[in-house]
Write a protein that holds these residues in place. Sequence first.
Motif, PDB file in Angstrom:
ATOM      1  N   UNK A  49      43.094  34.422  38.414  1.00 52.44           N
ATOM      2  CA  UNK A  49      43.484  34.686  36.876  1.00 52.44           C
ATOM      3  C   UNK A  49      42.516  35.636  36.172  1.00 52.44           C
ATOM      4  N   UNK A  50      41.501  35.085  36.278  1.00 53.06           N
ATOM      5  CA  UNK A  50      40.022  35.648  36.058  1.00 53.06           C
ATOM      6  C   UNK A  50      39.192  36.243  37.477  1.00 53.06           C
ATOM      7  N   UNK A  51      39.143  37.443  37.728  1.00 50.30           N
ATOM      8  CA  UNK A  51      38.429  38.105  37.911  1.00 50.30           C
ATOM      9  C   UNK A  51      37.288  39.269  37.727  1.00 50.30           C
ATOM     10  N   UNK A  54      40.183  36.256  45.670  1.00 44.03           N
ATOM     11  CA  UNK A  54      40.361  37.447  44.468  1.00 44.03           C
ATOM     12  C   UNK A  54      41.638  37.610  44.180  1.00 44.03           C
ATOM     13  N   UNK A  88      41.028  41.950  32.808  1.00 39.48           N
ATOM     14  CA  UNK A  88      39.701  41.143  32.359  1.00 39.48           C
ATOM     15  C   UNK A  88      38.760  41.592  32.904  1.00 39.48           C
ATOM     16  N   UNK A 106      44.907  27.399  38.384  1.00 41.93           N
ATOM     17  CA  UNK A 106      44.532  28.243  37.546  1.00 41.93           C
ATOM     18  C   UNK A 106      43.303  28.901  38.875  1.00 41.93           C
ATOM     19  N   UNK A 117      35.567  27.001  32.872  1.00 39.93           N
ATOM     20  CA  UNK A 117      36.156  27.387  33.886  1.00 39.93           C
ATOM     21  C   UNK A 117      36.659  26.072  34.290  1.00 39.93           C
ATOM     22  N   UNK A 154      42.455  33.641  30.826  1.00 37.80           N
ATOM     23  CA  UNK A 154      43.337  33.226  31.901  1.00 37.80           C
ATOM     24  C   UNK A 154      44.422  33.926  32.051  1.00 37.80           C
ATOM     25  N   UNK A 205      39.545  31.406  39.011  1.00 37.63           N
ATOM     26  CA  UNK A 205      38.510  32.218  38.453  1.00 37.63           C
ATOM     27  C   UNK A 205      37.740  32.454  39.460  1.00 37.63           C
ATOM     28  N   UNK A 249      37.819  32.018  27.218  1.00 34.67           N
ATOM     29  CA  UNK A 249      39.426  31.895  28.392  1.00 34.67           C
ATOM     30  C   UNK A 249      40.603  31.218  28.702  1.00 34.67           C
ATOM     31  N   UNK A 274      40.432  24.951  36.291  1.00 33.06           N
ATOM     32  CA  UNK A 274      40.443  26.067  37.430  1.00 33.06           C
ATOM     33  C   UNK A 274      39.896  25.918  38.782  1.00 33.06           C
ATOM     34  N   UNK A 327      43.121  42.313  41.272  1.00 36.24           N
ATOM     35  CA  UNK A 327      41.663  42.491  41.686  1.00 36.24           C
ATOM     36  C   UNK A 327      41.034  43.714  40.630  1.00 36.24           C
ATOM     37  N   UNK A 328      40.521  43.608  39.275  1.00 38.51           N
ATOM     38  CA  UNK A 328      40.054  44.272  38.420  1.00 38.51           C
ATOM     39  C   UNK A 328      38.509  44.380  38.276  1.00 38.51           C
ATOM     40  N   UNK A 329      37.685  45.069  38.613  1.00 42.92           N
ATOM     41  CA  UNK A 329      36.878  44.510  38.654  1.00 42.92           C
ATOM     42  C   UNK A 329      35.602  45.872  37.755  1.00 42.92           C
TER      43      UNK A 329
END
Lengths: 159, 159, 159
Positions: free
Chosen positions: C154-156, C150, B156, C5, C29, B151, C7, B147, C34, A155-157
């Motif tokens: 893949x996309x956070x 989360x 991100x 995937x 997404x 993905x 999101x 995306x 996703x 988890x990157x925010x």
Amino acid sequence: MSETKKTTIVLFSGEYDKAMAAYIIANGAAAYDHEVTIFHTFWGLNALRKEELVSVKKGLLEKLFGKMMPRGADKMGISKMNFAGFGPKMIKHVIQKHNAMTLPQLIDLAQEQDIKLVACTMTMDLLGLQQEELIEDIEYAGVAAYLADAQDGNVNLFI
Amino acid sequence: MSETKKTTIVLFSGEYDKAMAAYIIANGAAAYDHEVTIFHTFWGLNALRKEELVSVKKGLLEKLFGKMMPRGADKMGISKMNFAGFGPKMIKHVIQKHNAMTLPQLIDLAQEQDIKLVACTMTMDLLGLQQEELIEDIEYAGVAAYLADAQDGNVNLFI
Amino acid sequence: MSETKKTTIVLFSGEYDKAMAAYIIANGAAAYDHEVTIFHTFWGLNALRKEELVSVKKGLLEKLFGKMMPRGADKMGISKMNFAGFGPKMIKHVIQKHNAMTLPQLIDLAQEQDIKLVACTMTMDLLGLQQEELIEDIEYAGVAAYLADAQDGNVNLFI
């Protein structure tokens, strides 16, 4: 696999509510055994300032920055409905009413849970903040250290 | 594994300090051999505007938007303590004093490091920005392309 | 691998343009198959409010919060150039002109695409929002549920 999950948050914003969100997610992730880092940069550094005035040698501009920025988490404004400081009072009132945690309490909890609190040295430089002005038991690092944590993260925010 | 790491940043915000943070992380990631993309949408598009006035045919509303939005990275305000433009001057002053890089320099470096700078075509449409008004050597794409990059990404961020 | 995937977006912000960005990415997404979740917290909860006034029992402070916050997506301000509500009108005008989707339409589409819309129960408590005041077919959860989604995502993004 039993690999440790990682949560890495950049706290860029200097508002009470955004910092609260960052620390709530961070403390939650630590409770789920994530390895958690909060990288404080730009206005997010203010969450790490000591409340008391620390006397350090500074240039004029750095003094000015130091005066204009809130000294510590408790003094931060909120991002919506700030109303010259009335908004934060309301927020703190409802926090107390609902037995939720204030931002300073969330920061204490983060330190108890061994969340790594990092102050970005490059922006400390820019804003004229010195280590003596920040709370104890935090780390000092730059963007390279951030990326080393973030690139293997789950988890990157950016908050 | 020797797989290339990927960093994908959505730059939504139109403030100098937030764009700086985005470009510092992006340039750092490129230095660590990440494949880096910055996807500029909404107010983040202003970082890609040319400084000079480009004469293109526009409707009234699009002209108005064009006038109200900053022309290029150097003209952007900051998210805190903007003080009607005094804040950005202070920030630029301390950047120079500490031999740090300004936002236009960070953008140049990003292009030298082959960071993919993308302008979101859907929001260009909404804000009435045309390709002639943006800097050279950037790509144009929509949310699908974003995306596709994001993905499989390691880092991100939405800034 | 044919793994789905994921999101996962935290929508913290209460501005029309930021919520638009969140819902455009989310809908994109979902179109790419996703599994998508939008976790609404703090001011982002306002995007889920019903337009009509719902009569529920509240304390004074909760009533005040309820009055000051926008009732539903269509009433939200924008993060730049808001000009006391003129900005949102301009944005909605260009959205219509370019046959793009408004925020309420994007939210409808999200529900049609089975995007999981979650309201953060902790901040509902703080802001005094009750389930009757929010739109139908959403879920209610806390930070633990967010992290469960989360951490394998893949996309956070935090918006």
